[in-house]
Design a protein around this motif. Structure first.
Motif, PDB file in Angstrom:
ATOM      1  N   GLU A  39       0.825  -1.219   0.000  1.00  0.00           N
ATOM      2  CA  GLU A  39       0.000   0.000   0.000  1.00  0.00           C
ATOM      3  C   GLU A  39       0.854   1.263   0.000  1.00  0.00           C
ATOM      4  OE1 GLU A  39      -3.654  -1.528   2.747  1.00  0.00           O
ATOM      5  OE2 GLU A  39      -1.692  -1.378   3.700  1.00  0.00           O
ATOM      6  N   LEU A 109      -4.948  -1.638  -7.852  1.00  0.00           N
ATOM      7  CA  LEU A 109      -5.965  -0.587  -7.712  1.00  0.00           C
ATOM      8  C   LEU A 109      -5.274   0.774  -7.688  1.00  0.00           C
ATOM      9  CD1 LEU A 109      -9.089  -0.051  -6.886  1.00  0.00           C
ATOM     10  CD2 LEU A 109      -8.133   0.288  -4.611  1.00  0.00           C
ATOM     11  N   THR A 111      -4.573   4.349  -6.568  1.00  0.00           N
ATOM     12  CA  THR A 111      -4.953   5.210  -5.433  1.00  0.00           C
ATOM     13  C   THR A 111      -4.268   6.563  -5.635  1.00  0.00           C
ATOM     14  OG1 THR A 111      -3.067   4.779  -3.985  1.00  0.00           O
ATOM     15  CG2 THR A 111      -4.858   3.164  -3.927  1.00  0.00           C
ATOM     16  N   ASN A 113      -1.943   7.845  -4.087  1.00  0.00           N
ATOM     17  CA  ASN A 113      -0.490   7.794  -3.874  1.00  0.00           C
ATOM     18  C   ASN A 113       0.225   6.823  -4.812  1.00  0.00           C
ATOM     19  OD1 ASN A 113      -0.541   9.581  -1.619  1.00  0.00           O
ATOM     20  ND2 ASN A 113      -1.402   7.924  -0.402  1.00  0.00           N
ATOM     21  N   GLU A 115      -0.229   2.887  -7.227  1.00  0.00           N
ATOM     22  CA  GLU A 115      -1.032   1.665  -7.330  1.00  0.00           C
ATOM     23  C   GLU A 115      -0.872   0.778  -6.101  1.00  0.00           C
ATOM     24  OE1 GLU A 115      -1.758  -0.107 -11.514  1.00  0.00           O
ATOM     25  OE2 GLU A 115       0.218   0.809 -11.605  1.00  0.00           O
ATOM     26  N   LYS A 116      -2.007   0.372  -5.557  1.00  0.00           N
ATOM     27  CA  LYS A 116      -1.997  -0.568  -4.430  1.00  0.00           C
ATOM     28  C   LYS A 116      -2.122  -1.970  -5.014  1.00  0.00           C
ATOM     29  CE  LYS A 116      -4.856  -2.426  -0.839  1.00  0.00           C
ATOM     30  NZ  LYS A 116      -4.763  -2.634   0.496  1.00  0.00           N
TER      31      LYS A 116
END
Length: 415
Positions: A39, A109, A111, A113, A115-116
């Motif tokens: 994350e 995904l 985000t 900040n 990609e998670k």
């Protein structure tokens, strides 16, 4: 410090991306993780593992190497490296240093900040546990075994995502898997590969859905069919049709309890007479963490003690229980700081709580009379159903788990 964690940190410091990814996977397997979360936060990227259902922070690494980590994982799982605006799904096969074959289901995904990434670990070499090893016991176990022996009908497992529904169905199919029967499965995706089964994976993007797969399966001369999930009216209709034409159908459905499953199927528009004619058993289940050997006896507060006594008072008299333990009412909790085996958590591994509702004539007549959920629940308990709360309390009395774990997944019956 653990050697695998040390080598993971060395890979981060040295900026060795392939090594970082492989060490993260190896360390996750050592800790018995089900998922790896990568994350990106504002100033750092954190790596967390889901162990026994709970996320634990492992390490962090600087954001400047995150794009390279993402690209590495995307290459492993055949995803588009240059596409960072939309989520992507893929899978990668990994063989660890000690020769274990793993399937990683990868999901990215976007985000704010970066990609998670979440990787779900599926161990291909994992042994399928027996029903007893999963935590089924007493009358609930007997009811499941009786339902599996019936020549036709539907057996449903229900519970939230990650509560072990598919594993329970596989444990059941291990019993049914004999040379003289044809077992077909339609799954999304095929999670555990098993010899003797014909396993097929659905592809909704080309209209190969559960309902379509189930219709096709009926032309494959099956005895037993497992459908990954009943999501809609069409799938439930074909499942009912299959069971009425002499097949045993196993499937999962998303509801909170065994009785709510009936309500959900009726709400899908299935006539009550078809429901009562086809359902053999409904198994509601949850997973709770097992106490480590370093557990300690605890005193209950009066409020929890009241809940426990109320639940035990409603237990069916036929349920085989240890009366001495019920008299003693001694419960256990995790030791503060744990021990080396459980990495200081106090819990190690997980076990299932099961609520098994086997269809009986009393239940059938109640459903046909449009009885309320409360009435059906009372009738099911009268015919020997142990609720999730009761099953959890019995496990807690045996020192296997804590009441805190039980009440985190089971609702107390306060009627």
């Amino acid at each position: 410090m653990d050697a695998k964690l040390q080598s993971l940190q060395d890979a981060i410091v040295g900026g060795n991306i392939p090594q970082l990814v492989m060490n993260a996977v190896a360390h996750a397997i050592d800790l018995r993780s089900s998922d790896i979360h990568i994350e990106p936060l504002k100033n750092t990227v954190q790596l967390r593992f889901r162990i026994d259902g709970v996320l634990r922070q492992i390490v962090e690494y600087p954001p400047n190497i995150h794009p390279a980590v993402v690209s590495r994982i995307k290459i492993m799982s055949n995803l588009k490296i240059d596409e960072q605006r939309i989520p992507q799904d893929g899978r990668a096969q990994v063989t660890t240093a000690d020769g274990r074959e793993l399937d990683l289901r990868v999901s990215t995904l976007p985000t704010v900040n970066g990609e998670k990434i979440v990787m779900r670990i599926q161990d291909q070499s994992r042994k399928i546990p027996t029903l007893e090893e999963l935590g089924l016991e007493g009358n609930a176990l007997q009811k499941v075994l009786d339902s599996l022996e019936l020549p036709n009908g539907i057996i449903l497992t229900t519970g939230p995502t990650g509560s072990g529904k598919t594993t329970t169905l596989y444990a059941g199919m291990t019993i049914l898997n004999k040379p003289d029967v044809n077992i077909l499965t339609i799954e999304d995706p095929v999670e555990i590969q098993m010899d003797g089964l014909n396993q097929s994976q659905v592809h909704p993007d080309i209209d190969y859905t559960f309902a379509y797969g189930l219709r096709t399966a009926l032309r494959q001369d099956p005895d037993i069919i497992m459908v990954g999930e009943i999501r809609d009216r069409e799938t439930v209709d074909v499942a009912i049709e299959a069971s009425l034409t002499g097949h045993l159908v196993l499937s999962t459905i998303h509801t909170n309890s065994a009785v709510e499953t009936l309500t959900r199927i009726l709400n899908m528009g299935v006539p009550p007479f078809l429901l009562t004619a086809t359902i053999n058993a409904i198994i509601a289940q949850r997973l709770v963490r097992k106490l480590c050997d370093c557990k300690q006896p605890i005193q209950l507060d009066p409020q929890t003690m009241e809940l426990v006594k109320n639940a035990l008072a409603k237990l069916n008299p036929d349920e085989p229980v240890d009366q001495a333990k019920i008299q003693a009412l001694q419960f256990f909790g995790p030791k503060e700081g744990g021990c080396e085996k459980c990495n200081g958590i106090g819990y190690f591994g997980r076990i299932g709580l099961f609520e098994v509702m086997k269809m009986s004539n009393e239940l059938r007549s109640m459903i046909l009379k449009n009885g309320t959920s409360m009435e059906i629940q009372a009738a099911a308990m009268k015919t020997g159903m142990v609720t999730l709360e009761q099953a959890g309390i019995l496990k807690a009395l045996g020192g296997m788990t804590s009441l805190e774990e039980v009440y985190s997944v089971a609702r107390p019956d306060i009627s």
